[in-house]
Design a protein around this motif. Structure first.
Motif, short mmCIF file in Angstrom:
data_model
loop_
_atom_site.label_atom_id
_atom_site.label_comp_id
_atom_site.label_asym_id
_atom_site.label_seq_id
_atom_site.Cartn_x
_atom_site.Cartn_y
_atom_site.Cartn_z
N THR A 1 1.26 5.88 0.36
CA THR A 1 0.83 7.28 0.31
C THR A 1 1.97 8.07 -0.33
OG1 THR A 1 -0.46 7.06 2.35
CG2 THR A 1 0.09 9.30 1.63
N SER B 1 -3.57 8.26 7.53
CA SER B 1 -4.94 8.61 7.87
C SER B 1 -5.26 10.02 7.38
CB SER B 1 -5.14 8.54 9.37
OG SER B 1 -4.39 9.55 10.03
N THR C 1 2.79 2.98 3.53
CA THR C 1 1.60 2.68 4.32
C THR C 1 0.50 3.67 3.98
OG1 THR C 1 0.85 2.23 6.59
CG2 THR C 1 2.22 4.17 6.26
N VAL C 2 -0.69 3.39 4.48
CA VAL C 2 -1.84 4.28 4.29
C VAL C 2 -1.85 5.32 5.40
CG1 VAL C 2 -4.36 4.39 4.24
CG2 VAL C 2 -3.17 2.46 3.15
N TYR D 1 -3.12 4.57 -1.74
CA TYR D 1 -3.66 3.28 -2.16
C TYR D 1 -3.72 2.35 -0.96
CZ TYR D 1 -4.35 -1.32 -4.07
OH TYR D 1 -4.86 -2.58 -4.31
N ASP D 2 -4.90 1.76 -0.73
CA ASP D 2 -5.14 0.87 0.40
C ASP D 2 -5.39 -0.54 -0.14
OD1 ASP D 2 -6.02 -0.54 2.62
OD2 ASP D 2 -7.30 1.08 3.36
N THR E 1 -6.28 -3.15 1.37
CA THR E 1 -7.41 -3.86 1.98
C THR E 1 -8.72 -3.57 1.26
OG1 THR E 1 -7.87 -2.11 3.58
CG2 THR E 1 -6.28 -3.81 4.22
N SER F 1 0.88 -1.17 0.00
CA SER F 1 0.00 0.00 0.00
C SER F 1 0.92 1.22 0.00
CB SER F 1 -0.90 0.04 1.23
OG SER F 1 -1.78 -1.06 1.28
#
Length: 283
Positions: free
Chosen positions: A112, A271, A268-269, A190-191, A193, A110
């Motif tokens: 950012t 928040s 990572t994603v 991009y996530d 999950t 994933s």
């Protein structure tokens, strides 16, 4: 604005010993450094690549060094200019910064990617960055971003993600003043999950993006974890051809003619609150 300097200092601030066969060793003076704040990112942490473009030396490679692993660009033809915080780089057609890698961002499943940009309205097709990957025969990129057909209030924005076009197309443009000549913060997430892309403009989530910009596929199925492991060079300020790398060479492909600052790549994603904090603190 936070900076990681430990590895930068380790790369070019050296206490050298001068020795010859006929003389004893002599320690040279250590150049003085400013009191730089450190970025809160432990080794192996989520921030994989970060170029603040804040160097003020006569060496353009030092001015564009990545502060996570002190990865110097192999080429930087872009000039330093005033940025949103400290300095930035001024893009121009036909040239771009080339890094040998984006460190271990290639192991991300994933991501950012966030940065500041400043560009006036421009109808041309301009590429902002590319992560080179020869797996993809036409684009030679695992991830890239471009903008075109822009006005001061909207623009066609497109990304390539593992050979899939993710688009705010001409019929459903990004309805934001990203090309109005002012500094704006842009983030793409991009996530794995959800197999979805999301986008943030000036710290706020872009509401109701078209499915063509959000739904990342593997054939007809959701993509899931990305595979970026074959990625190598990172290009900032253009596409592969502007860094003399393999990829399309068509005349419609232009480099980014605006300014770029605070280029960050996370594995990572982030928040919504973390992205809002990047915007609020001009990071």
């Amino acid at each position: 604005m936070m900076k990681t300097i430990t590895k930068i200092a380790g790369a070019f601030v050296i206490v050298a010993g001068l020795c010859t066969a006929a003389t004893s060793c002599q320690k040279t003076d250590r150049p003085s450094l400013a009191d730089y704040p450190k970025d809160a990112n432990p080794p192996g942490g989520p921030l994989k690549f970060y170029a603040a473009f804040d160097g003020t030396t006569s060496d353009p490679l030092m001015n564009a060094v990545d502060s996570i692993r002190a990865t110097f660009p192999s080429a930087n033809p872009l000039a330093s200019v005033d940025g949103i915080a400290g300095n930035a780089v001024q893009g121009g057609d036909g040239k771009a910064i080339k890094y040998p890698s984006a460190n271990d961002f290639k192991n991300s499943t994933s991501f950012t990617i966030a940065f500041w940009l400043k560009r006036e309205a421009n109808p041309n097709t301009e590429f902002v960055f590319s992560l080179k990957d020869d797996t993809y025969g036409w684009s030679h990129s695992s991830i890239f971003m471009m903008m075109e057909h822009g006005t001061a209030t909207e623009a066609t924005v497109k990304m390539g993600v593992m050979d899939q076009w993710m688009e705010f197309p001409d019929g459903n443009k990004l309805n934001k003043p990203i090309l109005d000549g002012n500094w704006h913060h842009w983030a793409m997430v991009y996530d794995e999950t959800t197999s979805k892309m999301s986008y943030y403009f000036d710290g706020a989530l872009v509401e109701n993006p078209p499915a063509s910009a959000t739904d990342v596929k593997n054939g007809s199925n959701p993509r899931g974890p990305l595979d970026l492991t074959a990625s190598n060079s990172l290009v900032i300020g253009g596409w592969n051809k502007h860094a003399e790398l393999d990829g399309p060479t068509d005349g419609w492909i232009s480099g980014f003619g605006g300014q770029i600052d605070q280029f960050r790549m996370y594995g990572t994603v982030l928040s919504a609150s973390e992205i809002a904090a990047l915007y609020a603190t001009q990071r």
